[in-house]
Design an enzyme around this catalytic site. Structure first.
Site, PDB file in Angstrom:
ATOM      1  CG  HIS A   1      -0.329   0.002   2.469  1.00 23.63           C
ATOM      2  ND1 HIS A   1       0.347  -1.065   3.056  1.00 23.63           N
ATOM      3  CD2 HIS A   1       0.112   0.756   3.268  1.00 23.63           C
ATOM      4  CE1 HIS A   1       0.970  -0.836   4.259  1.00 23.63           C
ATOM      5  NE2 HIS A   1       0.519   0.385   4.510  1.00 23.63           N
ATOM      6  CG  ASN A   2      -0.313   4.334   1.142  1.00 22.56           C
ATOM      7  OD1 ASN A   2      -1.277   4.586   0.825  1.00 22.56           O
ATOM      8  ND2 ASN A   2      -0.168   4.331   2.635  1.00 22.56           N
TER       9      ASN A   2
END
Length: 356
Positions: A238-239
């Site tokens: 994620h991210n």
């Protein structure tokens, strides 16, 4: 089908050396070629393997003139050989599928002209699919996804809600885009899943390998830049922010919020810790463990990953340790012997003084 060497030379615009009337029955690699087939050798270093090959002819680069069989000299061996292989093994003709009645398509989905949706695909609410995109059987595209023109998604890939795919992308079988990130809050004594309010955004001309997973961002997007190619079984957490025209090889893992610049190469089974950045044009060696930021145009390898030359010098030093140990043992024995001699000499001097 059979092709004469003259016809093959004309096809690849190469220089033929040998009997042009000799017919080839197929094309194969050095290790698998049979008599009557043509092969390729893209480097003079392959001369020994070529000599052992059963191939009847070979395509080679300039400066390589093998003996014992006809050869064709070209500027780009692999491009030329690909043309030959396509002649002997042409792709199967593709028939237009259109939109299969056995696909499940939401009434709110928007399909552009020329879209193909194969049987048993699932298209959720408010999905937008661009012109000429191909969605194969078993693909599941959840609510709010956007698929760019000319993109192909192969069987059983899954796109979670709000995933965005650019134009002319290839998403291979079993890939999962937009799954929840591996982020938890443990302040209450339990592992509670953090917010999963972001999405995945893929640029144009991106290829994503089979069984690769890209997690959605916590609040914003996880992004893959234009032209980047991900191998099979890559994990992007994620991210993460992957730059343009990266090459990321199989079984690489990028932890949350890590990022890369443009034209980065990450070899197989490398691992990046969270919140690190890899600079433009850097190369990360296979099995490397990246624990901190990497400057642009760097080449790092090892665990923890360090500059390539330094790491190799450490490996050489480690290989010398057994010899160094033997030398130290030998020197210790010599030192012990010298100490024994010195002690004996001291005692002899003491005895002489007492006698005097």
């Amino acid at each position: 089908m059979n092709l004469t060497l003259s016809a093959i030379a004309a096809l690849v615009q190469g220089e033929l050396h040998g009997d042009g009337s000799q017919a080839m029955t197929g094309a194969a690699t050095l290790a698998t070629a049979k008599p009557g087939e043509i092969t390729l050798a893209d480097n003079v270093k392959l001369a020994r393997q070529l000599a052992a090959s059963a191939a009847s002819a070979v395509i080679v680069p300039r400066g390589f003139a093998p003996e014992g069989r006809p050869f064709i000299v070209v500027d780009n061996v692999h491009a030329a050989f690909a043309k030959v292989v396509q002649q002997f093994r042409p792709q199967r003709p593709k028939r237009a599928v259109g939109v299969s009645p056995s696909a499940s398509i939401s009434a709110s989905a928007q399909l552009s002209a020329g879209v193909e949706i194969h049987p048993l695909a699932f298209i959720g609410d408010d999905v937008e699919i661009g012109e000429g995109a191909v969605i194969h059987s078993g693909v599941r595209i959840l609510e709010g996804c956007k698929i760019g023109a000319g993109t192909t998604i192969f069987p059983n890939a899954v796109l979670y809600d709000n995933t965005i795919i650019g134009q002319r992308c290839l998403i291979h079988a079993g890939a999962v885009l937009g799954s929840y990130g591996f982020g938890y809050s443990s302040s209450t004594g339990k592992h509670v899943l953090c917010s999963q309010l972001g999405w995945v955004e893929i640029g144009n001309d991106v290829e994503i390998g089979s069984c690769t997973t890209i997690d959605r961002g916590t609040y914003g997007p996880t992004t893959i830049g234009d032209g980047t190619k991900l191998d099979n079984q890559v994990q992007i957490a994620h991210n993460c922010r992957v730059g343009q025209h990266n090459i990321i090889c199989s079984q690489t893992g990028m932890a949350g919020s890590s990022s890369t610049g443009d034209y980065v190469v990450i070899a197989g089974q490398a691992g990046l810790r969270d919140h690190v950045h890899i600079g433009d044009h850097s190369v990360i060696g296979a099995k490397s463990g990246v624990m901190g930021d990497v400057e642009p145009k760097s080449r790092v390898v090892g665990i923890p990953a360090t500059e390539e030359r330094f790491q190799y010098s450490c490996v050489v030093a480690v290989h010398k340790l057994p010899d160094l140990r033997h030398q130290i043992v030998k020197m210790q024995k010599q030192l012990d012997a010298l100490q024994a001699q010195a002690l004996a000499s001291t005692q002899a001097c003491g005895d002489s003084r007492e006698a005097a």
